[in-house]
Write an enzyme that holds these catalytic residues in place. Structure first.
Site, PDB file in Angstrom:
ATOM      1  N   ASP A 122      -1.852   4.621   0.285  1.00 52.06           N
ATOM      2  CA  ASP A 122      -1.682   3.837   1.947  1.00 52.06           C
ATOM      3  C   ASP A 122      -2.239   2.830   2.370  1.00 52.06           C
ATOM      4  O   ASP A 122      -1.822   1.738   3.304  1.00 52.06           O
ATOM      5  CB  ASP A 122      -2.574   4.544   3.275  1.00 52.06           C
ATOM      6  CG  ASP A 122      -2.124   6.099   2.492  1.00 52.06           C
ATOM      7  OD1 ASP A 122      -0.854   6.148   2.448  1.00 52.06           O
ATOM      8  OD2 ASP A 122      -2.515   6.989   3.205  1.00 52.06           O
ATOM      9  N   LYS A 166      -8.038  14.436   1.338  1.00 47.03           N
ATOM     10  CA  LYS A 166      -8.269  12.731   0.594  1.00 47.03           C
ATOM     11  C   LYS A 166      -9.484  12.546   0.334  1.00 47.03           C
ATOM     12  O   LYS A 166      -9.633  11.593  -0.612  1.00 47.03           O
ATOM     13  CB  LYS A 166      -7.682  11.863   1.677  1.00 47.03           C
ATOM     14  CG  LYS A 166      -6.467  11.801   1.863  1.00 47.03           C
ATOM     15  CD  LYS A 166      -5.759  11.070   2.409  1.00 47.03           C
ATOM     16  CE  LYS A 166      -4.847  11.038   2.971  1.00 47.03           C
ATOM     17  NZ  LYS A 166      -3.984  10.106   3.967  1.00 47.03           N
TER      18      LYS A 166
HETATM   19  P1  NAP Z   1      -7.797  11.862  11.468  1.00 38.40           P
HETATM   20  O1  NAP Z   1      -8.444  10.976  10.551  1.00 38.40           O
HETATM   21  O2  NAP Z   1      -7.652  12.503  12.111  1.00 38.40           O
HETATM   22  O3  NAP Z   1      -7.553  10.220  12.503  1.00 38.40           O
HETATM   23  C1  NAP Z   1      -7.555  11.086  14.113  1.00 38.40           C
HETATM   24  C2  NAP Z   1      -7.735   9.593  14.530  1.00 38.40           C
HETATM   25  O4  NAP Z   1      -6.928   9.343  16.042  1.00 38.40           O
HETATM   26  C3  NAP Z   1      -9.152   9.536  15.591  1.00 38.40           C
HETATM   27  O5  NAP Z   1      -9.585   8.584  15.725  1.00 38.40           O
HETATM   28  C4  NAP Z   1      -8.948  10.208  16.877  1.00 38.40           C
HETATM   29  O6  NAP Z   1      -9.876  10.521  17.830  1.00 38.40           O
HETATM   30  C5  NAP Z   1      -7.600   9.642  17.420  1.00 38.40           C
HETATM   31  N1  NAP Z   1      -6.717   9.927  18.587  1.00 38.40           N
HETATM   32  C6  NAP Z   1      -6.628  11.644  17.838  1.00 38.40           C
HETATM   33  N2  NAP Z   1      -5.833  12.393  19.393  1.00 38.40           N
HETATM   34  C7  NAP Z   1      -5.507  11.088  20.007  1.00 38.40           C
HETATM   35  C8  NAP Z   1      -5.504  11.594  21.498  1.00 38.40           C
HETATM   36  N3  NAP Z   1      -4.439  12.295  21.765  1.00 38.40           N
HETATM   37  N4  NAP Z   1      -5.379  10.012  21.850  1.00 38.40           N
HETATM   38  C9  NAP Z   1      -6.257   8.864  21.292  1.00 38.40           C
HETATM   39  N5  NAP Z   1      -6.502   8.807  20.574  1.00 38.40           N
HETATM   40  C10 NAP Z   1      -6.034   9.966  19.377  1.00 38.40           C
HETATM   41  O7  NAP Z   1      -6.504  11.398  11.501  1.00 38.40           O
HETATM   42  P2  NAP Z   1      -6.069   9.764  10.747  1.00 38.40           P
HETATM   43  O8  NAP Z   1      -5.850  10.924   9.225  1.00 38.40           O
HETATM   44  O9  NAP Z   1      -7.159   8.560  10.294  1.00 38.40           O
HETATM   45  O10 NAP Z   1      -4.148  10.040  11.114  1.00 38.40           O
HETATM   46  C11 NAP Z   1      -3.750   9.448  11.981  1.00 38.40           C
HETATM   47  C12 NAP Z   1      -2.308   9.170  11.872  1.00 38.40           C
HETATM   48  O11 NAP Z   1      -1.735   8.468  11.634  1.00 38.40           O
HETATM   49  C13 NAP Z   1      -1.425  10.848  12.320  1.00 38.40           C
HETATM   50  O12 NAP Z   1      -0.123  10.846  12.959  1.00 38.40           O
HETATM   51  C14 NAP Z   1      -0.767  11.050  11.179  1.00 38.40           C
HETATM   52  O13 NAP Z   1       0.111  11.234  10.369  1.00 38.40           O
HETATM   53  C15 NAP Z   1      -0.604   9.329  10.587  1.00 38.40           C
HETATM   54  N6  NAP Z   1      -0.742   8.680   9.335  1.00 38.40           N
HETATM   55  C16 NAP Z   1       0.367   8.044   8.411  1.00 38.40           C
HETATM   56  C17 NAP Z   1       0.470   7.402   7.195  1.00 38.40           C
HETATM   57  C18 NAP Z   1       1.785   6.924   7.564  1.00 38.40           C
HETATM   58  O14 NAP Z   1       2.092   7.020   5.709  1.00 38.40           O
HETATM   59  N7  NAP Z   1       2.461   6.757   8.182  1.00 38.40           N
HETATM   60  C19 NAP Z   1      -0.482   7.658   6.860  1.00 38.40           C
HETATM   61  C20 NAP Z   1      -1.759   7.722   7.096  1.00 38.40           C
HETATM   62  C21 NAP Z   1      -1.632   9.257   8.688  1.00 38.40           C
HETATM   63  P3  NAP Z   1     -11.244  10.328  17.970  1.00 38.40           P
HETATM   64  O15 NAP Z   1     -12.309   9.526  17.015  1.00 38.40           O
HETATM   65  O16 NAP Z   1     -11.445  10.301  19.610  1.00 38.40           O
HETATM   66  O17 NAP Z   1     -11.051  11.997  17.774  1.00 38.40           O
END
Ligand code: NAP
Length: 291
Positions: free
Chosen positions: A107, A71
């Site tokens: 998104d 992305k």
């Molecule tokens: P990302 O860029 O890897 O960011 C992950 C985030 O989650 C970071 O802020 C990380 O904190 C935090 N995190 C990870 N594990 C954690 C835990 N066990 N406890 C607390 N915080 C935690 O991922 P992303 O792309 O932002 O995606 C995040 C989530 O959103 C995923 O589950 C993804 O599937 C979902 N999502 C859903 C949609 C939808 O359409 N519904 C769209 C996009 C994403 P740190 O900074 O401390 O590592």
């Protein structure tokens, strides 16, 4: 659906990509509207994105979704980038118009439409609590800021990332109050959450294999809403807690749907058959859940 010599090609680039729900959603929409189009998944390994993007032009692929891990990397490979995508720093949808590639981030609109449809909620003038500071949080914060939220509190496991995100958006949107907290700072979280109208989990917490979020939801005011971007499992620990407290809540499946609806409309210029796309997602998700 019959794939012919005239069929227009759409798809998704990701790695891994075999669990993507998008082909079900978009192909059902093409069939419903009788469009001569097909959507397929391409597993593009890191390092191969440049070749894949050049391939879009060579093969005249009309539109493509982009998912993890491409992305952000794709930004430098496109001819034009929409404003929201620029602010997010990531693209999830590309349209190919006569060999010119334009990138969008649906998104942002997908999230906004999800909370509007699910809760009847618009960010305008509201105090909103965002957990996470990764790519999904950036898309949500852009949606909140461009739709005039009053205050956005960003809470993250790694505090420095929440600080950096809040500071970046303060510079872009000086009229909005941005605060940043550590997920471990339970006292500050309790204070901030008690007058919040919407809590959004944009972190991976609560996903299968990840620790759950333990937020003090009991302190939220009456009528507050909880939106969890995570949709795997269908009922996350956060959604279960919210339901136990009889708060309005929903998982991220609706955001997935509406980001797809926006992408479909960008590509085809036609109104997406939302109910058909929703049905395709729900059926596929149900089958995955019982497997
Ligand atoms: P990302 O860029 O890897 O960011 C992950 C985030 O989650 C970071 O802020 C990380 O904190 C935090 N995190 C990870 N594990 C954690 C835990 N066990 N406890 C607390 N915080 C935690 O991922 P992303 O792309 O932002 O995606 C995040 C989530 O959103 C995923 O589950 C993804 O599937 C979902 N999502 C859903 C949609 C939808 O359409 N519904 C769209 C996009 C994403 P740190 O900074 O401390 O590592």
């Amino acid at each position: 659906m019959i794939v012919k010599a005239t069929t227009r090609l759409y798809g998704i680039f990701g790695h891994p990509v075999e669990h993507s729900l998008s082909p079900y959603m978009h192909n059902s929409a093409f069939v419903k509207l009788g469009l001569d189009c097909v959507y397929v998944a391409f597993d593009i390994k890191p390092g191969k994105l440049g070749d894949a993007v050049r391939g879009l032009k060579a093969l005249n692929v009309h539109g493509i979704n982009i998912t993890i891990p491409h992305k952000e990397t794709i930004l430098n490979l496109l001819d034009e980038i929409d404003n929201d995508a620029m602010l997010v720093g990531a693209v999830n949808t590309v349209i190919n118009k006569d060999g010119r590639l334009t990138g969008y981030n649906t998104d942002v609109g997908g999230f906004l439409r999800a909370v509007k449809e699910d809760f009847g909620l618009l960010p305008d003038g509201k105090k909103i609590f965002v957990v996470g500071a990764g790519g999904a949080a950036r898309a949500v914060v852009v949606g909140l800021a461009t739709n005039r939220a009053a205050e956005v509190v960003i809470v993250n496991r790694t505090r420095s990332k929440a600080d950096a995100l809040a500071q970046e958006f303060k510079n872009h949107f000086p009229k909005i109050t941005f605060k940043s907290l550590s997920l471990r700072d339970s006292r500050a979280i309790s204070t901030e959450i008690s007058n919040t109208e919407l809590v959004i989990n944009c972190s991976s917490a609560g996903m299968k294999g990840e620790n759950p979020l333990n937020l003090p939801l009991g302190l939220l005011p009456k009528g507050a809403c909880i939106y969890d971007l995570v949709y795997e499992p269908s009922v996350t620990p956060l959604i279960k807690d919210a339901r136990d407290l009889r708060l309005n809540s929903n998982s991220g499946i609706s955001m997935l749907l509406y980001q797809g609806v926006e992408a479909f409309e960008i590509w085809t210029g036609k109104k997406a058959p939302v109910e058909e796309m929703k049905k395709a997602l729900t059926v596929k998700k149900f089958l995955d859940d019982v497997e």
